[in-house]
Each structure stands twice: as C-alpha cells, then as structure tokens.
Write a protein that holds these residues in place. Structure first.
Motif, mmCIF file in Angstrom:
data_model
loop_
_atom_site.group_PDB
_atom_site.id
_atom_site.type_symbol
_atom_site.label_atom_id
_atom_site.label_comp_id
_atom_site.label_asym_id
_atom_site.label_seq_id
_atom_site.Cartn_x
_atom_site.Cartn_y
_atom_site.Cartn_z
ATOM 1 N N ILE A 223 41.564 69.608 59.818
ATOM 2 C CA ILE A 223 41.741 70.614 60.900
ATOM 3 C C ILE A 223 41.133 71.864 59.831
ATOM 4 C CG2 ILE A 223 43.226 72.426 61.860
ATOM 5 C CD1 ILE A 223 45.415 70.276 62.320
ATOM 6 N N TRP A 224 40.382 72.692 60.762
ATOM 7 C CA TRP A 224 39.722 73.875 60.249
ATOM 8 C C TRP A 224 40.234 75.116 61.092
ATOM 9 C CZ3 TRP A 224 37.781 69.239 59.868
ATOM 10 C CH2 TRP A 224 36.853 68.673 58.567
ATOM 11 N N TYR A 225 40.041 76.385 60.651
ATOM 12 C CA TYR A 225 40.269 77.462 61.516
ATOM 13 C C TYR A 225 39.409 78.551 61.380
ATOM 14 C CZ TYR A 225 42.831 79.458 57.324
ATOM 15 O OH TYR A 225 43.067 79.779 56.232
ATOM 16 N N LYS B 39 37.464 77.652 57.813
ATOM 17 C CA LYS B 39 38.302 77.323 56.598
ATOM 18 C C LYS B 39 38.967 76.077 56.720
ATOM 19 C CE LYS B 39 38.921 82.331 55.674
ATOM 20 N NZ LYS B 39 39.591 83.593 55.496
ATOM 21 N N PRO B 40 39.385 75.289 55.825
ATOM 22 C CA PRO B 40 39.731 74.052 55.904
ATOM 23 C C PRO B 40 41.656 74.249 56.103
ATOM 24 C CG PRO B 40 39.231 74.138 53.664
ATOM 25 C CD PRO B 40 38.455 75.493 54.495
ATOM 26 N N HIS B 41 42.310 73.730 56.645
ATOM 27 C CA HIS B 41 43.757 73.945 56.628
ATOM 28 C C HIS B 41 44.318 73.245 55.263
ATOM 29 C CE1 HIS B 41 47.811 72.754 57.892
ATOM 30 N NE2 HIS B 41 47.640 73.463 58.959
ATOM 31 N N THR C 9 48.183 78.151 59.783
ATOM 32 C CA THR C 9 47.251 77.833 58.571
ATOM 33 C C THR C 9 47.909 77.068 57.423
ATOM 34 O OG1 THR C 9 47.636 80.160 57.682
ATOM 35 C CG2 THR C 9 45.939 79.813 59.197
ATOM 36 N N ASP C 10 49.260 77.171 57.458
ATOM 37 C CA ASP C 10 49.881 76.612 56.308
ATOM 38 C C ASP C 10 50.449 75.245 56.658
ATOM 39 O OD1 ASP C 10 49.323 78.606 54.668
ATOM 40 O OD2 ASP C 10 51.166 79.789 55.521
#
Length: 602
Positions: free
Chosen positions: A260-262, A271-273, A325-326
């Motif tokens: 997953i990225w966001y 940005k990578p998870h 994100t975490d």
C-alpha cells in the motif's frame, strides 16, 4: 576376394585393424516388422477417425469465431453481468429476466462478452478478462483485457451497453502498447477520466488520461517505476491509497503479496505504508487484488483473488477495518455468490478472479465478473497427457509385434552402434575404449534378448496368450482414443452455442410417473449439467411424486402434479415457465449435452 589382416607397428606394440563386415541387409520395406508397424498405424488411425467422427465431442470453443478464440494456456475467460439489491445479493443477468428481442429465445444469459464478440471488431481475441465498469447515466462502458491472438499480449478493449447489459456493442481497442496490458482500472478525478492499467512488462505503473473517451488515451504520468500487478486507487479519510502487488525480485510470489502507498492526490507523489509488505503469505489467501473496491453501509471492501489451486480460482472479499498510514487491518466476509456446479459446461464453472460492483442511481447494484470453464495451463496439460498416451500406444504396438513374432527385436540391429556400417580406425579405437559404447552394446543385447523371453512367456498360440494379446490391443485402442481426445478434443466442455453473438437458456420438460423414478433421477442428473438448461419441469402423471431432495440437479427442478393421466398434459400452458424456449424430451432419451445445445441453436 578375401581380406587379410594388416599389422601396424608403432611404439613397440602391434595393432590389428579389423575388417568391416559386409552385410547383405534386407530392405526395410520388405521386413515383417516394417509391414506390421504400417498396418498397426493404419488400423489405429482408422479407429481414431471413427472415434472422432461418431463419439468425440467437437471443440466448440475453437469454432465460435473465425479469427479469434484460439486455444490458450491462460484459459478461455469471458465476462458476465450481475444485478442485485446489494453487492452481497448479486444474481446473474438471466435471473433478472431481461429480454432483448421477443422474437428470439431469450432471456439474455451470461456470458455477455466473449472472445468471439471481441473478435467481431476485426482484431482477434483469445479471451476477455479483468472487466471494469464506467457508468455515464444509463450507458454502461466495460473496459477489459483482451488477449490478441497474433501478438499474444493483452490489449485494453471497450464495449458499450445502452439497455442495462442486455446487449453490448464492441467499440474496439481503447489502449494498445508494445507490451502486455491488463486490469484497466478506470476512475474519474477533477472532471477527467483516468485509466491505471497493469504494465508490469514495462516495469512501470503508468497512468493514462482520456483525450476522446472511450477510445483515445494519452500517457499522463509514470506513477512508479515498479512492476506493480493489479493496482487501484481509492479515496479514504482525506488521502488517496494505492494498492498493488510488487513483482520485483526473482523469488517473490507476487500473487501472495500486497503493498500500500498513500498520497494527497491520485497523481502522487506516493509514500509507502509503514507495514509494507502488508501481505507476503500463501497465494490462496487473497492478497492479490481482484477488482474494484467498493463502499457499502459506511464500510470499505477489497476484492482479492484466491490463486491456490489454480490461478484465479475464486474471489475472496475483505472488509477493511483499519486503514491509516501506520496500520492496516481487514477481515474476510462472504460475498454470497453461488458457484455453478455444472463444471466445465458452465462459462464460469471452474474459476472466477475479478469483480467490479457499483451502485446505480436507482439504488440497484450492478457488477461485472469474469469466469472460465478450464483451469490455468489446461491446454498444456492436455497436450502432454495426449503425447504420453500416444507414446504408450507406440510401446504397446511394439509389445504386440514382438509377441506375435512380427517384430524380431525391440531395437533393430541397424540402430546399434556396432552395426552402423563402415567406420574409420579412429572410430574403432574409440569404440574399444569407450565405456558408453560398451554399455550401449550391452543395452541393445539385453533389450533384444528380453524380446525373445517375452514372446516365450506370452505364447501367442495358447488361449492365455491370445487373451493377453487381445488385452494389449484393447488398451492400445483406448489409449489412442484418449490421446486424440486430449490433443484435438478441446477442453471436453459441452459449451453453449451463441446465436448472433448472444447466449440464452431454455426450459427442459418431461412427463413420467412413479414406475420410472429411477430413470428420472438419471435424466435430471445428466441434463441439469447442460449449459443452457435453466430449469427442469417434470409433468407427474401418476403415483406419489418424489421429493426434490432426491434429485442430484445443477438447476431448479419443479414437479407439476396432474389430476389425471394423459399424454396431452405435457402440452398444457404453464405460466411459471420463465424462458421463451421449451424442449420437451422423454425421460428415456439420453443424448450428449452438445447435441441438445446444437438443437437449441438451430
């Protein structure tokens, strides 16, 4: 003239050059073994021809399109349409009783898009898969992977329906690159329509924007320089989230991975998870995406694919409970779709690996799903089994010939290294010193000695010997027919025949009574597996009718009990029948499903 040995001296030692043998070889054509093999080939060829002509089911799939629908090791994927009050209560289009033309045998039946319909545009297709819906008012667009029969790579095709999926107009190829394309995830953002197809062969994740929807697209941006597989972008809690399976690394199984990225925008940067890879597990667990995620009752759901038994075996559905994100957490839930038990006779009877479901303005839900009637690698498996069967036949033919005495040895002497005619001195020296040559001579001798022992044991002139020879011949015939079926008979499915590019169903009606219940059970079990049979109606004329639970049926069975025994009961008007076509067939008639399907088309 005789030949004398020649003594050659050198280095204090003598060596005798052996004369080459002069052989009076019998021509191969005149040998009994050759004649026997020719007769055996002709006989087995005749048997195979009779089997193909009168017994073997024709390969329907290969004949539905003149330029496409070739046998493909990836399968024969097709696309169907489903409707329901919710994404958890989807039913195939045939259950909605949608009629396109009252003069034909409708209602419309899945699949609605196939390799044949995609090939109708003039660009051949072996299969269609990975469908994504884009809805504009009352118009449905479906973007899908279509595998080109010539380039053997995936392109992105598009079809349009203006009558709720009853009929589809093939618009052509929407996107064609020099590499394989699939999984055309289409979405809208800021008034623009974007497509995020899989481009793992290019080693990039590329975003395209529609210039002239739906057929003209331009590259908008290279999102990532990663070979991502089956990616999608969704908005959630003020951010955009990109899900995909990274194919980087030689040993990694991308079917078992999820990352997953966001970003604050669907255009990136990404940005990578923190928990990447989210999954790196067994490929049957649904890590790889299998369609568009959807929102229902405030919860977000992700579609994954189970690739355990074979690629794309089934769809698995997951409810996302945490997406930050975490952290990330999801639990599996039941989709509620029933798998067909018609097996290979059903268009999606073996596997299904992609679903896109969306809500219409009316509140109803519509979904598109792909399906296949054969497992991955089926064509190669059938070819290998067919070749193995043919090799088995060859071994049995030689065994039969040896037993009869027509074949004098398992290995002809002319094939052995020491019987290949004139050789040079260097060749003779090598033969004397070579361990391989010695073992080859010993092997040839043992094989030919074994043939003599085998004939002595079987004794073809005795009753037991004749029985053994008959058994060998019978097994050879069975293996030959099996090999021909595997190589030339297609998948073995009794498929439905399309009429003007569309499929439909019919009701099967039979009349019987209590003394024939055993026959009725076989009748229902057999015909319920035919692809186009929707329902079986049993007109019960006499005695106590059976319970429905007594039947092994792949379709609904309805027993219509009559008040009096009459042959005319079968012709009564039955308002409960939901198809325009009805086949009345006596319960003592058993024929292949393919014959029934061809009759329905006619």
């Amino acid at each position: 003239m005789g030949l004398s040995p020649i003594v050659v001296s050198g280095s204090g030692s003598g060596r005798i050059a052996r004369p080459n043998k002069i052989k009076n070889d019998v021509p191969c054509v005149a040998s009994s073994g050759f004649v026997f093999l020719i007769l055996a080939c002709v006989s087995l060829g005749l048997v195979s021809g009779i089997y193909v002509k009168f017994i073997m089911t024709p390969n329907v799939h290969a004949s539905v399109s003149e330029i496409g629908c070739k046998v493909d090791d990836e399968g024969s994927w097709a696309i169907g349409v489903f409707f329901g009050a919710s994404p958890f209560h989807l039913k195939p289009i045939e259950d909605m009783n949608i009629w396109r033309d009252k003069s034909a045998a409708w209602p419309v039946t899945n699949p609605v898009i196939t390799c044949a319909s995609a090939s109708a545009t003039g660009i051949s297709s072996n299969f269609v898969a990975d469908p994504f819906l884009y809805i504009q008012g009352d118009v449905f667009y479906v973007f899908f992977e279509t595998k080109n029969s010539i380039t053997m790579q995936g392109d992105i095709g598009v079809a349009r329906s203006t009558d709720k999926g009853a009929s589809w107009e093939q618009l052509g190829i929407a996107l064609d690159e020099a590499w394989h394309l699939s999984y055309p995830y289409v979405f809208e953002y800021n008034g623009n329509i974007y497509m995020l197809p899989e481009s793992r062969a290019k080693g990039q994740l590329r975003l395209y924007r529609a210039v002239n929807f739906p057929l003209e697209w331009t590259l908008e941006k290279i999102m990532m320089k990663k070979p991502l597989v089956d990616s999608f972008i969704i908005p959630h809690d003020g951010k955009y989230w990109l899900f995909g399976s990274d194919r980087s690394g030689i040993s990694s199984d991308f079917n078992a991975k999820l990352e997953i990225w966001y970003s604050s925008s669907p255009l990136g940067p990404w940005k990578p998870h923190k928990k990447n890879p989210i999954y790196n597990t067994d490929k049957s667990m649904g890590a790889r995406n299998g369609g568009r995620p959807f929102l229902y009752d405030g919860s977000l759901y992700r579609v994954g694919q189970d690739d355990g038994e074979t690629y794309g075996r089934r769809i698995r559905l997951f409810k996302m409970e945490v997406l930050t994100t975490d952290d990330f957490k999801e639990v599996e839930v039941q989709l509620g779709l029933k798998e067909s038990i018609k097996g290979r006779n059903a268009w999606n009877g073996v596997r299904s690996h992609h679903l896109d479901v969306q809500q219409l303005s009316s509140g109803e839900w519509v979904g598109v799903m792909d399906g296949d009637r054969v497992p991955s690698g089926d064509a190669s498996r059938r070819f290998h089994l067919g070749c193995a069967s043919v090799l088995g036949v060859a071994a049995l033919v030689i065994l039969f010939g040896v037993s009869l005495g027509a074949v004098k040895g398992l290995v002809p002497l002319s094939w052995c290294p020491h019987n290949v005619g004139k050789r040079s001195d260097a060749s003779l020296d090598w033969e004397q010193s070579s361990l391989f040559y010695s073992r080859m001579r010993l092997f040839c001798s043992h094989l030919n000695r074994a043939s003599l022992l085998l004939r002595a044991r079987i004794k073809p002139n005795t009753c037991s010997g004749s029985l053994v020879l008959t058994l060998i011949f019978f097994v050879a015939v069975v293996l030959m027919c099996t090999g021909v079926k595997y190589i030339y008979g297609g998948s073995g499915a009794h498929e439905a025949y399309p009429l003007h590019g569309q499929y439909s169903q019919f009701t099967l009606l039979t009349m019987t009574y209590d003394a024939r219940i055993w026959n009725l059970k076989m009748y229902v079990q057999h015909y319920s597996r035919c692809s186009s049979v929707r329902e079986i109606v049993v007109v019960w004329n006499k005695g106590q009718p059976p319970e429905l639970s007594e039947f092994d049926s792949a379709v609904p069975v309805r027993i219509r009990v009559e008040e009096r025994n009459s042959l005319n009961n079968r012709f009564k008007v039955d308002p409960s029948i939901k198809t325009r076509a009805v086949l009345e067939l006596d319960d003592d008639i058993m024929m292949p499903c393919d014959d029934v399907e061809r009759g329905f088309k006619g």
